[in-house]
Each structure stands twice: as structure tokens, then as C-alpha cells.
Design a protein around this motif. Structure first.
Motif, mmCIF file in Angstrom:
data_model
loop_
_atom_site.group_PDB
_atom_site.id
_atom_site.type_symbol
_atom_site.label_atom_id
_atom_site.label_comp_id
_atom_site.label_asym_id
_atom_site.label_seq_id
_atom_site.Cartn_x
_atom_site.Cartn_y
_atom_site.Cartn_z
ATOM 1 N N ALA A 117 25.469 67.063 14.946
ATOM 2 C CA ALA A 117 24.227 66.761 15.651
ATOM 3 C C ALA A 117 23.521 65.611 14.944
ATOM 4 O O ALA A 117 23.525 65.523 13.711
ATOM 5 C CB ALA A 117 23.314 67.983 15.700
ATOM 6 N N ASP A 118 22.930 64.744 15.744
ATOM 7 C CA ASP A 118 22.110 63.673 15.183
ATOM 8 C C ASP A 118 20.818 64.266 14.635
ATOM 9 O O ASP A 118 20.314 65.280 15.120
ATOM 10 C CB ASP A 118 21.755 62.646 16.260
ATOM 11 C CG ASP A 118 22.985 62.038 16.923
ATOM 12 O OD1 ASP A 118 24.049 62.005 16.279
ATOM 13 O OD2 ASP A 118 22.869 61.598 18.083
ATOM 14 N N VAL A 119 20.294 63.617 13.637
ATOM 15 C CA VAL A 119 18.989 63.970 13.075
ATOM 16 C C VAL A 119 18.065 62.779 13.271
ATOM 17 O O VAL A 119 18.499 61.625 13.180
ATOM 18 C CB VAL A 119 19.118 64.311 11.573
ATOM 19 C CG1 VAL A 119 17.753 64.462 10.923
ATOM 20 C CG2 VAL A 119 19.941 65.585 11.385
ATOM 21 N N ILE A 120 16.811 63.031 13.568
ATOM 22 C CA ILE A 120 15.834 61.950 13.693
ATOM 23 C C ILE A 120 14.892 62.006 12.497
ATOM 24 O O ILE A 120 14.285 63.041 12.220
ATOM 25 C CB ILE A 120 15.042 62.042 15.003
ATOM 26 C CG1 ILE A 120 15.997 61.890 16.199
ATOM 27 C CG2 ILE A 120 13.968 60.955 15.050
ATOM 28 C CD1 ILE A 120 15.322 61.961 17.551
ATOM 29 N N PRO A 130 15.852 66.014 30.256
ATOM 30 C CA PRO A 130 17.085 66.601 30.791
ATOM 31 C C PRO A 130 18.344 65.788 30.531
ATOM 32 O O PRO A 130 19.446 66.328 30.593
ATOM 33 C CB PRO A 130 16.805 66.721 32.288
ATOM 34 C CG PRO A 130 15.701 65.750 32.561
ATOM 35 C CD PRO A 130 14.868 65.721 31.321
ATOM 36 N N ASN A 131 18.196 64.498 30.227
ATOM 37 C CA ASN A 131 19.372 63.652 30.011
ATOM 38 C C ASN A 131 19.699 63.432 28.533
ATOM 39 O O ASN A 131 20.635 62.697 28.208
ATOM 40 C CB ASN A 131 19.176 62.306 30.705
ATOM 41 C CG ASN A 131 19.053 62.446 32.208
ATOM 42 O OD1 ASN A 131 19.746 63.266 32.818
ATOM 43 N ND2 ASN A 131 18.162 61.679 32.817
ATOM 44 N N SER A 132 18.935 64.050 27.653
ATOM 45 C CA SER A 132 19.173 63.853 26.226
ATOM 46 C C SER A 132 20.445 64.572 25.768
ATOM 47 O O SER A 132 20.774 65.654 26.251
ATOM 48 C CB SER A 132 17.985 64.363 25.406
ATOM 49 O OG SER A 132 16.906 63.459 25.468
ATOM 50 N N LYS A 133 21.125 63.964 24.810
ATOM 51 C CA LYS A 133 22.288 64.552 24.157
ATOM 52 C C LYS A 133 22.082 64.436 22.658
ATOM 53 O O LYS A 133 21.782 63.354 22.155
ATOM 54 C CB LYS A 133 23.576 63.845 24.582
ATOM 55 C CG LYS A 133 23.876 63.967 26.075
ATOM 56 C CD LYS A 133 25.139 63.224 26.444
ATOM 57 C CE LYS A 133 25.438 63.351 27.939
ATOM 58 N NZ LYS A 133 26.666 62.590 28.313
ATOM 59 N N PHE A 134 22.262 65.537 21.956
ATOM 60 C CA PHE A 134 21.946 65.554 20.528
ATOM 61 C C PHE A 134 23.030 64.904 19.672
ATOM 62 O O PHE A 134 22.880 64.826 18.449
ATOM 63 C CB PHE A 134 21.708 66.993 20.051
ATOM 64 C CG PHE A 134 22.874 67.913 20.262
ATOM 65 C CD1 PHE A 134 23.930 67.932 19.381
ATOM 66 C CD2 PHE A 134 22.912 68.748 21.361
ATOM 67 C CE1 PHE A 134 25.015 68.768 19.577
ATOM 68 C CE2 PHE A 134 23.984 69.600 21.564
ATOM 69 C CZ PHE A 134 25.039 69.603 20.668
ATOM 70 N N ASP A 135 24.106 64.416 20.293
ATOM 71 C CA ASP A 135 25.210 63.869 19.509
ATOM 72 C C ASP A 135 25.664 62.500 19.997
ATOM 73 O O ASP A 135 26.813 62.107 19.787
ATOM 74 C CB ASP A 135 26.391 64.838 19.525
ATOM 75 C CG ASP A 135 26.871 65.164 20.940
ATOM 76 O OD1 ASP A 135 26.262 64.678 21.914
ATOM 77 O OD2 ASP A 135 27.863 65.904 21.064
ATOM 78 N N ASP A 136 24.767 61.751 20.663
ATOM 79 C CA ASP A 136 25.165 60.452 21.219
ATOM 80 C C ASP A 136 24.668 59.263 20.413
ATOM 81 O O ASP A 136 24.857 58.108 20.806
ATOM 82 C CB ASP A 136 24.694 60.318 22.672
ATOM 83 C CG ASP A 136 23.176 60.353 22.818
ATOM 84 O OD1 ASP A 136 22.484 60.605 21.801
ATOM 85 O OD2 ASP A 136 22.673 60.145 23.937
ATOM 86 N N GLY A 137 24.016 59.508 19.265
ATOM 87 C CA GLY A 137 23.533 58.417 18.429
ATOM 88 C C GLY A 137 22.322 57.705 18.964
ATOM 89 O O GLY A 137 21.964 56.625 18.471
ATOM 90 N N LEU A 138 21.659 58.296 19.949
ATOM 91 C CA LEU A 138 20.476 57.685 20.560
ATOM 92 C C LEU A 138 19.386 58.732 20.749
ATOM 93 O O LEU A 138 19.682 59.920 20.926
ATOM 94 C CB LEU A 138 20.817 57.080 21.928
ATOM 95 C CG LEU A 138 21.794 55.916 21.952
ATOM 96 C CD1 LEU A 138 22.245 55.639 23.389
ATOM 97 C CD2 LEU A 138 21.148 54.663 21.349
#
Length: 321
Positions: free
Chosen positions: A136-139, A225-233
Motif C-alpha cells: 500500500a502507498d503511504v502519504i 470512489p476511484n482511488s486505489k491505495f497501490d497506484d502511486g498516486l
């Protein structure tokens, strides 16, 4: 800091689990469920070392000082706030080997865990036992020269003001949030926002700004709704200024995600954002109330791993969630 995530955790015997337990999560639900969950894990053959949190950010202190080289899995027994503290402990732990994290949802909202296809305590335990985890990406956001980290969402403006007001009434659950929404609608004032998004400057007269890494917020709202936690964005959602009647009409759409179709909503995809607001506003990273604008926000791809459950095949009539 740069972490190296451990490979897939072993199952059963000789698996060492550090269990971070917040007794106040879920209006006391965590305290009631703890003995049952601890017994379930130990009966399954896990070596479980429990850590009970005593005050705010205690989980961060605990995890920051753990020996992660001797830990096969971290278990966060609580809600979004506990998971947030655990994450910040990991990101501030000097060791580079990071074990995967299991989320057992006993909090009020339990938002991010839904992206792992986990909705109940039993499913949280099952995800740990099945042993599948994904990156998972972290912010990272920097406020007042101090870095903090989140995996779910963070906003300021109307959405954070609602959280700020409803925090003392958290024992009321979703009722407190609904009351906060109504109160802040009556006090609605736009804020001037200046952002530099991956080097491009934009300005908005807005009701709120939200930085999104995943779909859910406040338990059952599909904020992005379109967010993905592993797309680098990350998705940067701006609600440009609308009046009270329009906000009152539009707000319920957040429960199914259709609010993003409103013409006043603008969504950017970004890796690095610098943002300021006039007036200065409080923030709500993963539902916690702290931090103020201005902010610097940056995506850190694939920094941690979370246990998850596979989504059932829709064609399989016998499958369950």
C-alpha cells in the motif's frame, strides 16, 4: 525513511505477533472483544505479545520502539485512529524491515480496512490466518515542519471542521458526525486555497480539499470512489464553493460516490502537493484532528503491506464476502 517490507509471514507456530490494542476503540467494543481475539490467535498457534495503549499516540510510541526484526506481523486492534498511530510508529521506527500489518476492525468508522475487503472482526482474523498481504502507498504530510503519515484520507475545510466539532461526541457514533455536518452547514464559509500540484499552480475558492489514497471515509462514505491505495498516486478532491442549499442536496451523494459528478467538484491526480489556505485550517488525517495548513503532501509508493481477503468471484453463488 526507506523501509524494506518483509516477505510473506509464516503461519501458525513460531509466528510472533505484536498486537496493539486500543481499549477505547468502538465505544468500548475493543475492550470487550480483546480476550476473545487474543485467545483465538493463541489457540491458532501464534505467539502473541499484546500492548495496551494508555493515551493518545501511545501506539505510535510502542511501535516506534519495537524490534521489528523479531516481529512477523503487526496487529492493529482498533479503528482508523489506532491504525494511523501504528503506521506512524512504523514510519518512525529506525529498523528497515517492516512486517505486514493486520487490521482487526473494532473502531467507530473502520474505513481503510474496507479497501482490504475486511468488514468484520472475524474477517480481520481470517485475513491474518490466510496470510495474504499486499503493498500500500503511504502519504506523508508535513505540517509545522513535522512529517506525519496516513494511508486513508486527509482533508481540511468543511470536512475537517465537521470532525473537529464531532470529536467530543464520538461515543454517539455516526450520529455525532451527522450532527456535525448540520452544524457546519449553518456556519459554511469558503476558503481560498492555493496549491502547487506536481509543479503546476492552481487556486480555488473552496468549501473543502481532500487528499485521498483510498475509497472510504467515516465508515460508510465513498469519498473517493476511484482511488486505489497501490497506484502511486493520490486523488486531490476540491469542492469549489457552493451555497448551503446546494451542499445540503449534494452531501448525501457521498454515500454512493456520485458526488464527484457534481460540476463544483474537481479531482486532480498527484504525487506531490504544496498547499496553503486563507484562513489557516485544521486537518483530519485518517479521522484524527491535528495539523494545520500550510502543508506539503507527498505519495510514498508501496511503503507498507496489509493483510487482505480476496474478493469473491461474482459467478460463484456459494461464495461469501
Amino acid at each position: 525513511m526507506n523501509h524494506k517490507v518483509k516477505p510473506t509471514c509464516r503461519k501458525g507456530k513460531n509466528v510472533k505477533i505484536q498486537l496493539i490494542f486500543n481499549p477505547h476503540s468502538g465505544r468500548g467494543k475493543s475492550l470487550k472483544m480483546f480476550p476473545h481475539i487474543l485467545k483465538r490467535l493463541r489457540d491458532a498457534g501464534y505467539e502473541v505479545i499484546p500492548h495496551r495503549t494508555m493515551y493518545r499516540f501511545h501506539a505510535t510510541e510502542i511501535v516506534k520502539n519495537l524490534n521489528l526484526y523479531e516481529t512477523d506481523a503487526l496487529v492493529s486492534l482498533g479503528g482508523d485512529g489506532t491504525a494511523f498511530e501504528v503506521l506512524n510508529g512504523i514510519m518512525n521506527n529506525p529498523e528497515k524491515n517492516v512486517p505486514p500489518i493486520a487490521l482487526i476492525p473494532v473502531g467507530t468508522g473502520n474505513s481503510f480496512v474496507k479497501d482490504m475487503n475486511i468488514f468484520t472482526v472475524e474477517e480481520g482474523i481470517r485475513a491474518l490466518q490466510e496470510g495474504k498481504h499486499k503493498a500500500a502507498d503511504v502519504i506523508r504530510f508535513t505540517t509545522d515542519h513535522t512529517p506525519w503519515y496516513f494511508v486513508n484520507n486527509m482533508g481540511f475545510g468543511f470536512v475537517a471542521d465537521v470532525s473537529l466539532w464531532s470529536e467530543p461526541y464520538k461515543k454517539l457514533g455516526q450520529t455525532a458526525y451527522a450532527m456535525g455536518v448540520l452544524r457546519e452547514m449553518l456556519r459554511l464559509k469558503p476558503i481560498h486555497v492555493t496549491m502547487e500540484i506536481d509543479g503546476q499552480k492552481v487556486e480555488h475558492n473552496a468549501n473543502f480539499v481532500y487528499f485521498c489514497n483510498s475509497v472510504w471515509v467515516a465508515g460508510n462514505m465513498k469519498i473517493s470512489p476511484n482511488s486505489k491505495f497501490d497506484d502511486g498516486l493520490m486523488e486531490v478532491m476540491v469542492l469549489n464553493a457552493i451555497d448551503r442549499p446546494e451542499l445540503f442536496k449534494t452531501f448525501p451523494k457521498v454515500f454512493n460516490g456520485s458526488h464527484i459528478e457534481h460540476p463544483a467538484v474537481k479531482v486532480y491526480q498527484a504525487k506531490h502537493v504544496k498547499v496553503s489556505s486563507d484562513p489557516q485550517k485544521f486537518c483530519n488525517p485518517d479521522g484524527e484532528i491535528f495539523g494545520v495548513t500550510p502543508l506539503e503532501v507527498k505519495i510514498l509508493p508501496g511503503m507498507v503491506r496489509y493483510y487482505y481477503l480476496e474478493k469473491p468471484d461474482p459467478s460463484d453463488k456459494d461464495s461469501s464476502r
